[in-house]
Design a protein around this motif. Sequence first.
Motif, PDB file in Angstrom:
ATOM      1  N   ASN A   1      13.083 -17.302  13.203  1.00  8.55           N
ATOM      2  CA  ASN A   1      12.106 -16.408  13.747  1.00  8.55           C
ATOM      3  C   ASN A   1      12.149 -14.968  12.929  1.00  8.55           C
ATOM      4  N   PHE A   2      12.437 -14.936  11.620  1.00  5.28           N
ATOM      5  CA  PHE A   2      12.253 -13.729  11.036  1.00  5.28           C
ATOM      6  C   PHE A   2      10.816 -13.230  11.036  1.00  5.28           C
ATOM      7  N   THR A   3      10.944 -11.798  11.013  1.00  5.54           N
ATOM      8  CA  THR A   3       9.575 -11.222  10.690  1.00  5.54           C
ATOM      9  C   THR A   3       8.928 -11.321   9.424  1.00  5.54           C
ATOM     10  N   GLY A   4       9.846 -11.583   8.256  1.00  7.22           N
ATOM     11  CA  GLY A   4       9.498 -11.473   6.897  1.00  7.22           C
ATOM     12  C   GLY A   4      10.610 -11.510   6.000  1.00  7.22           C
ATOM     13  N   ILE A   5      10.306 -11.560   4.914  1.00  4.97           N
ATOM     14  CA  ILE A   5      11.458 -11.670   3.871  1.00  4.97           C
ATOM     15  C   ILE A   5      11.039 -11.290   2.535  1.00  4.97           C
TER      16      ILE A   5
ATOM     17  N   VAL B   1       6.212 -15.068  -5.755  1.00  4.47           N
ATOM     18  CA  VAL B   1       6.146 -14.476  -4.513  1.00  4.47           C
ATOM     19  C   VAL B   1       7.371 -13.588  -4.404  1.00  4.47           C
ATOM     20  N   ASN B   2       7.237 -12.255  -3.959  1.00  5.24           N
ATOM     21  CA  ASN B   2       8.364 -11.460  -3.816  1.00  5.24           C
ATOM     22  C   ASN B   2       8.339 -10.932  -2.224  1.00  5.24           C
ATOM     23  N   THR B   3       7.351 -11.219  -1.369  1.00  7.78           N
ATOM     24  CA  THR B   3       7.281 -10.815  -0.054  1.00  7.78           C
ATOM     25  C   THR B   3       6.619 -11.802   0.629  1.00  7.78           C
ATOM     26  N   ILE B   4       7.219 -12.206   1.999  1.00 10.23           N
ATOM     27  CA  ILE B   4       6.614 -13.192   2.828  1.00 10.23           C
ATOM     28  C   ILE B   4       6.429 -12.504   4.073  1.00 10.23           C
ATOM     29  N   TYR B   5       5.587 -12.917   4.824  1.00  6.81           N
ATOM     30  CA  TYR B   5       4.918 -12.276   6.181  1.00  6.81           C
ATOM     31  C   TYR B   5       4.412 -13.135   6.853  1.00  6.81           C
TER      32      TYR B   5
ATOM     33  N   GLY C   1       2.939 -15.879   1.576  1.00  2.00           N
ATOM     34  CA  GLY C   1       3.420 -15.229   0.246  1.00  2.00           C
ATOM     35  C   GLY C   1       2.557 -14.153  -0.443  1.00  2.00           C
ATOM     36  N   GLU C   2       3.329 -12.956  -0.788  1.00  2.00           N
ATOM     37  CA  GLU C   2       2.503 -12.062  -1.412  1.00  2.00           C
ATOM     38  C   GLU C   2       3.471 -11.376  -2.655  1.00  2.00           C
ATOM     39  N   ASN C   3       2.678 -10.955  -3.527  1.00  3.53           N
ATOM     40  CA  ASN C   3       3.576 -10.523  -4.596  1.00  3.53           C
ATOM     41  C   ASN C   3       3.360  -8.910  -4.822  1.00  3.53           C
ATOM     42  N   THR C   4       4.232  -8.102  -4.252  1.00  5.61           N
ATOM     43  CA  THR C   4       3.880  -6.509  -4.195  1.00  5.61           C
ATOM     44  C   THR C   4       4.363  -5.739  -5.478  1.00  5.61           C
ATOM     45  N   ASP C   5       5.095  -6.335  -6.443  1.00  6.53           N
ATOM     46  CA  ASP C   5       5.690  -5.929  -7.632  1.00  6.53           C
ATOM     47  C   ASP C   5       4.853  -5.150  -8.310  1.00  6.53           C
ATOM     48  N   GLY C   6       3.526  -6.106  -8.851  1.00 13.18           N
ATOM     49  CA  GLY C   6       2.855  -5.319  -9.834  1.00 13.18           C
ATOM     50  C   GLY C   6       1.724  -4.287  -8.978  1.00 13.18           C
ATOM     51  N   LYS C   7       1.418  -4.396  -7.709  1.00  8.27           N
ATOM     52  CA  LYS C   7       0.964  -3.824  -6.629  1.00  8.27           C
ATOM     53  C   LYS C   7       1.540  -2.423  -6.813  1.00  8.27           C
ATOM     54  N   GLY C   8       2.786  -2.346  -6.604  1.00  7.60           N
ATOM     55  CA  GLY C   8       3.653  -1.205  -6.511  1.00  7.60           C
ATOM     56  C   GLY C   8       3.350  -0.353  -7.897  1.00  7.60           C
ATOM     57  N   PHE C   9       3.469  -1.147  -8.973  1.00  8.22           N
ATOM     58  CA  PHE C   9       3.378  -0.378 -10.239  1.00  8.22           C
ATOM     59  C   PHE C   9       1.941   0.240 -10.389  1.00  8.22           C
ATOM     60  N   LEU C  10       0.695  -0.527 -10.046  1.00  6.35           N
ATOM     61  CA  LEU C  10      -0.502  -0.043  -9.990  1.00  6.35           C
ATOM     62  C   LEU C  10      -0.738   1.186  -9.155  1.00  6.35           C
ATOM     63  N   LYS C  11       0.193   1.261  -7.926  1.00  6.51           N
ATOM     64  CA  LYS C  11      -0.127   2.394  -7.050  1.00  6.51           C
ATOM     65  C   LYS C  11       0.270   3.629  -7.677  1.00  6.51           C
TER      66      LYS C  11
ATOM     67  N   ALA D   1       5.738  -3.946   1.564  1.00 10.95           N
ATOM     68  CA  ALA D   1       6.214  -4.945   2.208  1.00 10.95           C
ATOM     69  C   ALA D   1       6.409  -4.361   3.801  1.00 10.95           C
ATOM     70  N   TYR D   2       6.664  -3.180   3.910  1.00 10.36           N
ATOM     71  CA  TYR D   2       6.924  -2.588   5.209  1.00 10.36           C
ATOM     72  C   TYR D   2       5.726  -2.575   5.933  1.00 10.36           C
ATOM     73  N   GLU D   3       4.766  -2.346   5.226  1.00 10.40           N
ATOM     74  CA  GLU D   3       3.256  -2.308   6.012  1.00 10.40           C
ATOM     75  C   GLU D   3       2.977  -3.742   6.355  1.00 10.40           C
ATOM     76  N   LEU D   4       3.236  -4.914   5.708  1.00  7.58           N
ATOM     77  CA  LEU D   4       3.038  -6.266   5.902  1.00  7.58           C
ATOM     78  C   LEU D   4       3.733  -6.449   6.982  1.00  7.58           C
ATOM     79  N   TRP D   5       4.994  -6.006   7.144  1.00  8.52           N
ATOM     80  CA  TRP D   5       6.064  -6.607   8.496  1.00  8.52           C
ATOM     81  C   TRP D   5       5.719  -5.952   9.659  1.00  8.52           C
TER      82      TRP D   5
END
Length: 283
Positions: A60-64, A91-95, A103-113, A258-262
Amino acid sequence: MRGKYQRQLVGVLGDPVDDNPTVVMEQAAFDSEQIPMDYLTIQVKCGDLEAAMKGLRAMNFTGINITMPHKGEVLQYLDEISESAQIMGAVNTIYWKDGKLVGENTDGKGFLKSLKDGNVVMEGKNVVILGAGGAARAIAVELAGAGIRNIMVINKNSDHAQLLVDIINKKTPAAGSFMPWEGCVRIPKDTDILVNATPIGFLDDEKPDIQYKELPKNLVVCDVIPNKLKTSFLQEAEKYKLKTFNGMEMLINQGALAYELWTGRKAPVEVMKQAMRKEYRES
Ligand code: NDP
């Protein structure tokens, strides 16, 4: 309802993973917000991912977070995958969402931000990306979605580059092209944004082999290298008074997502920044 001693579990799966610094910023964020969550850095070898994902559900992990070499393979063990992660094939973030493992990928989103926070205009602009691996792919897909018109991939291995150019042309609104990386490469004069998406500069002070003197005057220069505030690449760009963005900011931004998704809460980004800066100053 969790009792006094039970903790929520998140973390990162990969191999090698021992030098992955994500725990530093995520744990600092959970602790500062008094969230009873522990971030574990877990080695999962090739061939063991299916078992690890079953374990994640069972415990029951919250995410990874998922890092190399599992970012592509993990897609088959998820219930849902975001549109951009599907395009990237990574995928780099799971929630959890509505009882489904997403599955989500936050790498490019972090760059864009980082670019958006720096007020960089993207609509109709031309980008050159050095490298054609996972980071390049994530950045290209997000930039294309943000209105970038042309993305040129400069890479040594033409097969790798062609795979990325095909994704850009077939699955995004941007136009992709390829220039082989032979010797000291000239960046086209009409480039607005240049991205180093290779690992050059991660373990040493090397910089990509390009013609720095001829870089366009108003070029925005970005690096993905996450463990330095100023790589040699960015230092060289700053000699020519060019605006720069570092990979540590990208790392923090993707970690904040990732923090926000979890947690469902806004990430304490300043806490995460300070934790990373302290870590790299002291290491
Ligand atoms: P990959 O192995 O998937 O891709 C690496 C790419 O760089 C390949 O296209 C490869 O070329 C190219 N490359 C490697 N070495 C050289 C070299 N000496 N000269 C020219 N090209 C080279 O790696 P990733 O894309 O996953 O990671 C790249 C970097 O991005 C890493 O340093 C990683 O730490 C960083 N990163 C940072 C993140 C952040 O949040 N800041 C997030 C994700 C990654 P070829 O195809 O020819 O082999």
